[in-house]
Design a protein around this motif. Sequence first.
Motif, PDB file in Angstrom:
ATOM      1  N   PHE A 243       0.837  -1.195   0.000  1.00 49.26           N
ATOM      2  CA  PHE A 243       0.000   0.000   0.000  1.00 49.26           C
ATOM      3  C   PHE A 243       0.875   1.250   0.000  1.00 49.26           C
ATOM      4  CE2 PHE A 243      -3.940  -2.165   1.385  1.00 49.26           C
ATOM      5  CZ  PHE A 243      -3.415  -3.354   1.864  1.00 49.26           C
TER       6      PHE A 243
ATOM      7  N   TYR B 251       0.063   5.245   1.223  1.00 55.90           N
ATOM      8  CA  TYR B 251      -0.873   6.197   1.810  1.00 55.90           C
ATOM      9  C   TYR B 251      -0.265   7.592   1.736  1.00 55.90           C
ATOM     10  CZ  TYR B 251      -3.698   2.480   3.927  1.00 55.90           C
ATOM     11  OH  TYR B 251      -4.519   1.397   4.136  1.00 55.90           O
TER      12      TYR B 251
ATOM     13  N   GLN C  67      -0.609  11.562   3.545  1.00 59.26           N
ATOM     14  CA  GLN C  67      -1.153  12.339   4.657  1.00 59.26           C
ATOM     15  C   GLN C  67      -0.841  13.799   4.407  1.00 59.26           C
ATOM     16  OE1 GLN C  67       0.401  11.485   8.649  1.00 59.26           O
ATOM     17  NE2 GLN C  67      -1.673  11.710   9.461  1.00 59.26           N
TER      18      GLN C  67
ATOM     19  N   LEU D 264      -4.825   9.902   7.163  1.00 56.75           N
ATOM     20  CA  LEU D 264      -4.280   9.061   6.102  1.00 56.75           C
ATOM     21  C   LEU D 264      -5.307   8.859   4.991  1.00 56.75           C
ATOM     22  CD1 LEU D 264      -2.526   6.096   7.922  1.00 56.75           C
ATOM     23  CD2 LEU D 264      -1.429   7.902   6.599  1.00 56.75           C
TER      24      LEU D 264
ATOM     25  N   LEU E  30      -5.697   6.538   1.320  1.00 57.87           N
ATOM     26  CA  LEU E  30      -5.118   5.499   0.479  1.00 57.87           C
ATOM     27  C   LEU E  30      -4.880   6.028  -0.935  1.00 57.87           C
ATOM     28  CD1 LEU E  30      -4.361   2.453   0.179  1.00 57.87           C
ATOM     29  CD2 LEU E  30      -6.722   2.097  -0.583  1.00 57.87           C
TER      30      LEU E  30
ATOM     31  N   PHE F 235       3.495   7.401   2.919  1.00 58.36           N
ATOM     32  CA  PHE F 235       3.836   6.215   3.686  1.00 58.36           C
ATOM     33  C   PHE F 235       3.611   4.965   2.850  1.00 58.36           C
ATOM     34  CE2 PHE F 235       4.430   8.274   7.700  1.00 58.36           C
ATOM     35  CZ  PHE F 235       3.543   9.322   7.724  1.00 58.36           C
TER      36      PHE F 235
END
Lengths: 115, 114
Positions: free
Chosen positions: B34, B36, B38, B44, B46, B90
């Motif tokens: 994944f 993510y 922010q 967060l 996706l 992330f």
Amino acid sequence: SAVISQKPSRDICQRGTSLTIQCQVDSQVTMMFWYRQQPGQSLTLIATANQGSEATYESGFVIDKFPISRPNLTFSTLTVSNMSPEDSSIYLCSVGVTGSGDGYTFGSGTRLTVV
Amino acid sequence: AQSVSQHNHHVILSEAASLELGCNYSYGGTVNLFWYVQYPGQHLQLLLKYFSGDPLVKGIKGFEAEFIKSKFSFNLRKPSVQWSDTAEYFCAVTPRSGNTPLVFGKGTRLSVIA
């Protein structure tokens, strides 16, 4: 995908006190995960909560400091005990979604400030 | 235990520049991957995910990522960044073996300047 209601959204607490954070999921889930995001940092897993058994804690986190309850398949609480300013963080719960979809759902987070 | 490495701590790009953020994971089995994002002061979000199939995954906002199994990598790319892409990114991984938690990398802060 699952929807999580997390509360409180933020709190300011005195050192030495405790705060309990609640997460309610709109569907039954086996595992719930609790994370901490310290200021300017990534998400760190605190523990995994399985209904009917004690939570499994990651290295550096202990049950006495972060007790977790998981009374049923839709609800969990995380308590931050005997708080100090170093506990000031965002705390999030999360659940996995099996099959297709987003994969994981996160609560909106609890921004904790300890003074 | 699995871990995720994001080698770039802070990346600064000019608008319209191309972006590639590195992500490597350590886990010998099959994984779900994944990315993510922010945005400042926000939760967060996706960007994209890889479960199986085509290793080139397209996500939202023009982002894509390529899973290279032999390199244990899942790098994030965007051909032309915008000022609004300024955020923390992330990478996260979980074994595809059950209901297991995501393990996050330390994140890469992207600053896009005009």
